[in-house]
Design a protein around this motif. Structure first.
Motif, PDB file in Angstrom:
ATOM      1  N   HIS A  13      -8.197   2.918  -9.047  1.00 34.21           N
ATOM      2  CA  HIS A  13      -8.487   2.948  -7.613  1.00 34.21           C
ATOM      3  C   HIS A  13      -8.964   1.610  -7.067  1.00 34.21           C
ATOM      4  CE1 HIS A  13      -7.935   7.259  -7.466  1.00 34.21           C
ATOM      5  NE2 HIS A  13      -8.866   7.470  -8.383  1.00 34.21           N
ATOM      6  N   ILE A  14      -8.786   1.471  -5.774  1.00 32.68           N
ATOM      7  CA  ILE A  14      -9.318   0.317  -5.048  1.00 32.68           C
ATOM      8  C   ILE A  14      -9.849   0.771  -3.689  1.00 32.68           C
ATOM      9  CG2 ILE A  14      -7.841  -1.474  -6.041  1.00 32.68           C
ATOM     10  CD1 ILE A  14      -6.003  -1.096  -3.559  1.00 32.68           C
ATOM     11  N   LEU A 109      -1.636  -3.288   1.026  1.00 27.35           N
ATOM     12  CA  LEU A 109      -1.389  -2.882  -0.366  1.00 27.35           C
ATOM     13  C   LEU A 109      -0.070  -3.488  -0.861  1.00 27.35           C
ATOM     14  CD1 LEU A 109      -2.289  -1.168  -2.802  1.00 27.35           C
ATOM     15  CD2 LEU A 109      -1.117   0.788  -1.757  1.00 27.35           C
ATOM     16  N   GLU A 110       0.932  -3.477   0.001  1.00 30.47           N
ATOM     17  CA  GLU A 110       2.210  -4.096  -0.354  1.00 30.47           C
ATOM     18  C   GLU A 110       2.002  -5.571  -0.715  1.00 30.47           C
ATOM     19  OE1 GLU A 110       5.207  -2.917  -0.821  1.00 30.47           O
ATOM     20  OE2 GLU A 110       6.281  -4.817  -1.004  1.00 30.47           O
ATOM     21  N   SER A 111       1.225  -6.249   0.085  1.00 28.51           N
ATOM     22  CA  SER A 111       0.965  -7.664  -0.164  1.00 28.51           C
ATOM     23  C   SER A 111       0.137  -7.863  -1.440  1.00 28.51           C
ATOM     24  CB  SER A 111       0.274  -8.247   1.072  1.00 28.51           C
ATOM     25  OG  SER A 111      -0.354  -9.453   0.757  1.00 28.51           O
ATOM     26  N   LEU A 129       1.128  -5.422 -10.550  1.00 28.83           N
ATOM     27  CA  LEU A 129       0.528  -4.392  -9.692  1.00 28.83           C
ATOM     28  C   LEU A 129       1.557  -3.729  -8.786  1.00 28.83           C
ATOM     29  CD1 LEU A 129      -2.691  -6.382  -8.679  1.00 28.83           C
ATOM     30  CD2 LEU A 129      -2.608  -4.382 -10.188  1.00 28.83           C
ATOM     31  N   TYR A 130       1.490  -2.411  -8.724  1.00 28.98           N
ATOM     32  CA  TYR A 130       2.242  -1.617  -7.756  1.00 28.98           C
ATOM     33  C   TYR A 130       1.254  -0.696  -7.039  1.00 28.98           C
ATOM     34  CZ  TYR A 130       6.401  -3.554  -9.744  1.00 28.98           C
ATOM     35  OH  TYR A 130       7.361  -4.444 -10.139  1.00 28.98           O
ATOM     36  N   SER A 158       8.371  -2.079  -0.656  1.00 32.28           N
ATOM     37  CA  SER A 158       9.058  -1.828  -1.920  1.00 32.28           C
ATOM     38  C   SER A 158       8.107  -1.748  -3.106  1.00 32.28           C
ATOM     39  CB  SER A 158      10.113  -2.903  -2.172  1.00 32.28           C
ATOM     40  OG  SER A 158       9.478  -4.157  -2.301  1.00 32.28           O
ATOM     41  N   HIS A 159       6.891  -2.271  -2.991  1.00 31.52           N
ATOM     42  CA  HIS A 159       5.939  -2.194  -4.100  1.00 31.52           C
ATOM     43  C   HIS A 159       5.020  -0.985  -3.990  1.00 31.52           C
ATOM     44  CE1 HIS A 159       7.344  -6.331  -4.369  1.00 31.52           C
ATOM     45  NE2 HIS A 159       6.937  -6.321  -5.630  1.00 31.52           N
TER      46      HIS A 159
END
Lengths: 367, 367
Positions: A13-14, A109-111, A129-130, A158-159
């Motif tokens: 988690h984050i 999150l994507e970044s 990381l995904y 996409s991630h």
């Protein structure tokens, strides 16, 4: 290294900085506050549950600093992590705020993931990381807007390859008929649905003795997850959306140990039985289970409860929760989950490799 | 027939006529009422749970007529039954009434058992029926009077060899420090404590969809039992009373599947950990589990979770609950529990015999 031998954490988690800032702005749970600790230094504390002691628990850069996540991964030999916002997500926000914040946090999150280091070895082009993103699935959400949020997330990022959700849906639980379009959209996009507890059960069940966090975490969390997935099954949602892929936190709660009892109770209630296409135990073959159970016997049992069950189990750490109490290099909570996988006698080596990583890469479409 | 091959049911319920009359006198749950059924005939209905549909479920002579119990046993090849009053016992009565009624019902249970037919074969002098009695363990009970009730029961009634209790104790749960004397008395007398659920968890967990009795029975019951036994463990009661013998209904709820998670949560809460003498999993070796789980995988798992676990499991039927829907000769609920025992591949023949009967005779001091 072969993709099949990678070591992948699906339950980690984050709180992205924007989310942590939101928690700092609040005066009731969930909140983060600073205090002067016993040593005289300032320390941050997190109060996450409604009934939690008011001094909460320690919180720090492990939650929001990507370098800390990567260091934790390196220390434990984890190649790839699928990070998700920790509970309670956006549940406490009005829909409009949740909608805006979900978009912002998914973009961040994507970044966070797309700019993470590449895996050191191999010809593949995987990152370390995904992400597992957020939906504005909050009380009183206009449910007709949710499918668009799902499609937007799947298209833009996409991630980010799944969504994490709690159990309350738009306020009436996940078996709410108004969520039918949400399930359809999730099935269509192929996003993995990570179903995670937060509320436990009514706190009066725990009684007046002070048992710290033990009862809500050890029992309340799995009870909540089990109730939610059972309600989904009974509402026919797994029947109507066969392509829906649901990953259950904490090894599925206790659905496996109750599945035959559930089947018997359904058989004895013909109105309910007539709604379902299958015996209750059949649905275990449709679900995915993280391997966060801390014991080989539990993993072995859960894996045996579903057909090809070992292919449905995926290693997880629950980081940064359950931190070490002392100065140990490796976290006991992680070591126990790894040793549990190691100790399942019934698994062949390929199966063990699958649980450690290969299954996750397949489920999330990276292999 | 050798004692080791007898077939013994430890989980089978009755409402003695005096208790059924009490339920008939009531206007809210638990109650029995008569109505004109769909066929035009008068039928009795039982409303047992607070949140149950108001028309409840069928009830009849299976609950109060001893001949019906014996017929059920004969039909399924059961040699001996340990009968207990079905929930909610005396929980809804003031202490003085509960105290009187417990004495009367225990005396009637003794007679119900002591005048039952002898076992047909063998040189032993066993009866077909033994009892699990009642204590006036109700809200606001003066807990100092409970040890005397335990000793009186143990002394007066040779065919009543245990007590069945719910999870609320004297109102604050079974981990109430005021119950210390009760546990000491139970340990001293050697009466088996059959811990059985009734209340489930807060009904709001089940949501607005109509799933009949499925969620409270399939999930709520085992959640309640699990919470109660976990609270007993955390309060140190199993540490302080090593001779206490607790039989958990429905295969221990879900304590086995959560025992490693429980152990991990305790380790991460040092104040709680410091109170206990053992790892959470150790306590499984101190408990007994009925085999009412409807599936071989569950039995195998529970039995594997404790050392010599097969010696801690005991066949049960839950009669007269879960009756057949049609005109089947044998009850599906019973057949499933028998087939589950048959299907545990890890058990040797002696172990299987033990689960079917020998373990019960040992636990209740008849062999």
């Amino acid at each position: 290294m072969s993709l099949q031998r990678l070591f992948v954490d699906v339950h980690t988690h984050i709180y992205l900085p924007r989310y942590a800032a939101l928690l700092r702005s609040r005066t009731n749970a969930p909140r983060i506050f600073s205090r002067t600790g016993p040593s005289g230094a300032t320390e941050d504390r997190l109060v996450i549950l409604d009934n939690e002691p008011s001094d909460g628990r320690p919180v720090g850069p492990q939650y929001w600093d990507r370098d800390e996540k990567l260091k934790f991964m390196d220390r434990h030999g984890i190649d790839i992590s699928f990070v998700s916002t920790a509970n309670p997500w956006l549940d406490f926000l009005p829909f409009a705020d949740a909608q805006t914040l979900a978009s912002e946090l998914n973009a961040e999150l994507e970044s966070y993931c797309s700019t993470s280091p590449p895996l050191a070895s191999g010809s593949h082009s995987l990152k370390r990381l995904y992400g597992i993103g957020l939906l504005p699935l909050v009380p009183n959400a206009p449910t007709s807007e949710l499918p668009a949020a799902v499609h937007a997330l799947a298209k833009a990022h996409s991630h980010v390859r799944g969504v994490i959700i709690g159990t309350r849906g738009a306020g009436n639980g996940l078996d709410d008929p108004a969520l039918e379009g949400l399930w359809a959209a999730l099935a269509e996009t192929g996003l993995v649905v990570f179903l995670h507890p937060h509320y436990g059960v009514d706190g009066s069940a725990w009684g007046p003795l002070d048992n710290g966090h033990v009862l809500p975490l050890a029992l309340g969390f799995p009870f909540e997850t089990t109730t939610a997935i059972t309600r989904l099954i009974l509402a026919g949602i797994l029947d109507r959306h066969p392509r829906l892929r649901i990953l259950l936190a904490h090894a599925g709660g206790v659905l496996p140990q109750l599945s035959s009892r559930l089947a018997s109770c359904i058989v004895h209630d013909p109105r309910v039985a007539s709604r379902l296409q299958h015996d209750a135990r059949w649905y275990l073959d449709r679900l995915y289970f993280d391997a966060v159970a801390y014991g080989s016997a539990e993993l072995s049992f859960v894996s045996g409860a579903a057909r090809e069950g070992s292919r449905r189990m995926l290693f997880g750490t629950d980081h940064p929760f359950f931190p070490p109490l002392g100065a140990e290099e490796k976290w006991r909570s992680v070591v126990e989950n790894l040793e549990a996988i190691e100790g399942v006698g019934a698994w062949r080596d390929e199966e063990r490799d699958g649980v450690r990583g290969g299954n996750a890469l397949r489920l999330f479409g990276l292999a």
